[in-house]
Design an enzyme around this catalytic site. Structure first.
Site, short mmCIF file in Angstrom:
data_model
loop_
_atom_site.label_atom_id
_atom_site.label_comp_id
_atom_site.label_asym_id
_atom_site.label_seq_id
_atom_site.Cartn_x
_atom_site.Cartn_y
_atom_site.Cartn_z
N GLU A 293 11.82 -20.95 29.36
CA GLU A 293 11.33 -20.29 28.15
C GLU A 293 10.39 -19.19 28.62
O GLU A 293 9.45 -19.46 29.37
CB GLU A 293 10.63 -21.29 27.23
CG GLU A 293 11.55 -22.43 26.75
CD GLU A 293 12.86 -21.96 26.10
OE1 GLU A 293 12.88 -20.87 25.49
OE2 GLU A 293 13.87 -22.66 26.25
N CYS A 327 2.97 -17.26 23.42
CA CYS A 327 4.24 -16.57 23.58
C CYS A 327 4.77 -16.13 22.23
O CYS A 327 5.53 -15.17 22.14
CB CYS A 327 5.23 -17.47 24.29
SG CYS A 327 5.15 -19.13 23.64
#
Ligand code: NAD
Length: 541
Positions: A293, A327
């Site tokens: 990720e 993020c």
């Protein structure tokens, strides 16, 4: 040994404590913070259940108080990494064979330890190491990590229950085996929960792990490791090594027993690792699982029918909580011209009311960015915007690293929707806004879709269902986590499984069954009760 189809406790999200003035949790976390601030720790490597000290160390300091020493951590040599690999493979023999309910019990115990006796410590460590305010620490280090552990145990049992059809003549069974080899977990600085989850999810499924935390998170990683040890994770199952990321990674990827990587961090690092896995592919005993990720350039797009106050609040929280270092943080906004005046008024007023400083002063909403490298990078983008005729800074724009790495929450308004800060992931409290012509809604949605290489999170605001419907369609591939009339941050395990596509990662959705499938290799077993004794079929007669 007694058998049974055991049912695990039903997973529920850990309630978030309030830390309001006068609450016992506030008192406890502040006392723990002070105690930890006033003492120094030495973090060894952790290999085969043993604390390993080396000749080379590095220091740890709070980002908001970088001259203060929290302690040191030991850096691994190549030999240490090789030892971590070989001892994990030794530990695999017993760990992979252990009944699943024993592994479940260990990680459920870890969740309870964090919920209770370790809660103040893991939160205080996250406040110190990553400069999170108490709310950000609580939703990450305590609640999200607890949720990952509890929900993953439940998901594991749901996966094991997935079995094929059988007949009276043959019984079909699927065994969910751990990967043959060891898993490498590489974790980022920004979430203590991710640091705990990446090694734990693979280990829960029966794998052994070599875990490399981020240099900037070792201080809170140590608390995670203490929890795992106390919960009963056996020696060699999760080994923690710190130090030169390239040397550690190259040593691991050179092992024929490398069977998977569980990565969270930046896109370019993940791509380099992927390339190295490709280069080594002929050396491996199995095809390694590659799960990563990575970066984001997350958006908010507001239609002319949306409520300016709601949009401004989503921008204030979505872009600036934890200094924009999630993020999922909003970093590019597209606001319709007719509501911009009001959105701007509310947003600037919110930013002016933010207090910035150390997280132990609980009035502070904003604290420091993670390290000097990040501070300098953000300052350079702010300076460039100040000099650019096509960019206007309407809030913030100042920074100071004399005591801590403090960057004022900054809003840049641009005339060019492809201006550099609309496209590049900065990972800090800098939000760029492009104001679009009300008539160009559809065109703007295409612009949102085409501007960035990433597709992690995004949000659309509108009171018009047709406009929302259009956004849902046109932005189908622009985000792995898509929000309607909400900020693009704050995914909760069990409710919004998290991950993005394009250059934001493999989208294996942390905190879901999908992620756990990557750490198992099913074996199909067909057992025929009475085997045939004649090769001829009836049609041949
Ligand atoms: P980073 O890429 O600098 O570091 C991540 C990890 O990789 C660390 O452990 C680091 O030591 C290691 N590393 C660094 N260089 C390496 C190399 N050359 N080889 C091998 N390992 C290396 O990322 P960070 O600054 O810790 O975290 C921020 C990044 O993580 C942002 O890009 C953010 O978007 C991303 N992130 C993504 C998600 C998600 O779910 N998509 C979640 C959190 C963070």
């Amino acid at each position: 040994m007694g058998n049974g189809f055991f049912e695990v406790p039903i997973a529920v999200n850990e309630p978030i404590k309030s830390y309001v003035p006068g609450s016992p949790e506030r008192k406890e976390v502040l006392e723990t913070y002070k105690e930890m601030y006033d003492s120094e720790v030495e973090v060894p490597l952790y290999i085969n259940g043993k604390e390993v000290k080396t000749k080379e160390t590095a220091t740890m300091s709070p980002p908001h108080d970088h001259k203060h020493l929290l302690g040191t951590y030991h850096k691994a040599t190549k030999k240490n990494v090789e030892e971590a690999i070989s001892t994990s493979l030794d530990a695999r023999k017993k760990w992979a064979a252990m009944p699943w309910e024993q592994r479940a019990a260990i990680f459920l115990r870890a969740a309870e330890l964090i919920a209770g006796p370790y809660r103040a410590k893991i939160n205080a460590a996250t406040m110190l190491a990553q400069s999170k305010n108490i709310y950000q620490a609580e939703i990450d280090a305590a609640c999200e990590l607890i949720d990952f552990l509890r929900f993953n145990v439940q998901y594991m049992t749901e996966i094991f229950a997935e079995q094929p059809e059988s007949t009276s003549a043959a019984w079909n069974r699927i065994e969910y085996r751990p990967l043959e080899g060891f898993v490498y977990a590489i974790t980022p600085f920004n979430f203590t929960a991710i640091a705990g989850n990446l090694p734990a999810s693979a280990a829960l499924m029966g794998n052994v792990v070599v875990w490399k935390p981020s240099d900037s998170q070792v201080y809170s990683a140590k608390v995670i490791l203490d929890v795992f040890r106390e919960a009963g994770v056996p020696a060699g199952v999760i080994n923690m090594v710190m130090g030169d990321p390239v040397m550690i990674t190259d040593t691991i990827l050179a092992s024929p027993d490398f069977s998977g990587i569980h990565f969270t961090g930046s896109t370019h690092v993940f791509k380099d690792i992927w390339q190295k896995v490709g280069t080594n592919i002929h050396n491996y005993k199995t095809y390694p699982r590659i799960v990563g990720e990575t970066g984001g350039k997350d958006f908010i797009v507001a239609h002319k029918t949306s409520d300016p106050k709601q949009v401004a609040t989503a921008m204030a929280r979505g872009a600036f909580e934890f200094q924009g270092q999630k993020c999922s943080a909003a970093s590019r906004c597209y606001i319709s011209e007719s509501i911009w005046k009001d959105v701007k008024k509310y947003l600037v007023a919110d930013i002016k009311s933010f207090k910035m400083g150390s997280p132990d002063d609980m009035g502070n909403f904003i604290t420091a960015v993670i390290h000097e490298g990040s501070f300098d990078k953000l300052a350079s983008y702010i300076d460039a915007a100040k000099k650019d005729k096509n960019a206007e800074i309407i809030a913030g724009g100042n920074y100071d690293k004399s005591k801590g790495y403090f960057i004022e929450p900054t809003v840049i308004v641009v005339k060019d929707p492809k201006y550099t800060t609309m496209c590049t992931e900065l990972f800090g409290p800098v939000l760029t806004v492009y104001v679009y012509d009300d008539k160009k809604w559809e065109e703007t949605l295409h612009l949102v879709d085409e501007t960035s290489e990433y597709a992690l999170t995004g949000a659309v605001f509108s009171e018009d269902r047709y406009a929302l419907e259009e956004a849902v369609k046109i932005l189908e591939n622009a985000a792995g986590n898509f929000y309607i009339n909400d900020k693009p941050t704050g995914a909760v395990v069990g409710q919004q499984p998290f991950g993005g596509a394009r250059n934001s990662g493999t989208n294996d959705k942390a905190g879901s069954k999908q992620n756990l499938y990557r750490w198992i290799s099913p074996r199909m077993v067909k057992e025929t009760f009475v085997s045939p004794t004649d090769y001829r079929y009836p049609f041949m007669g």
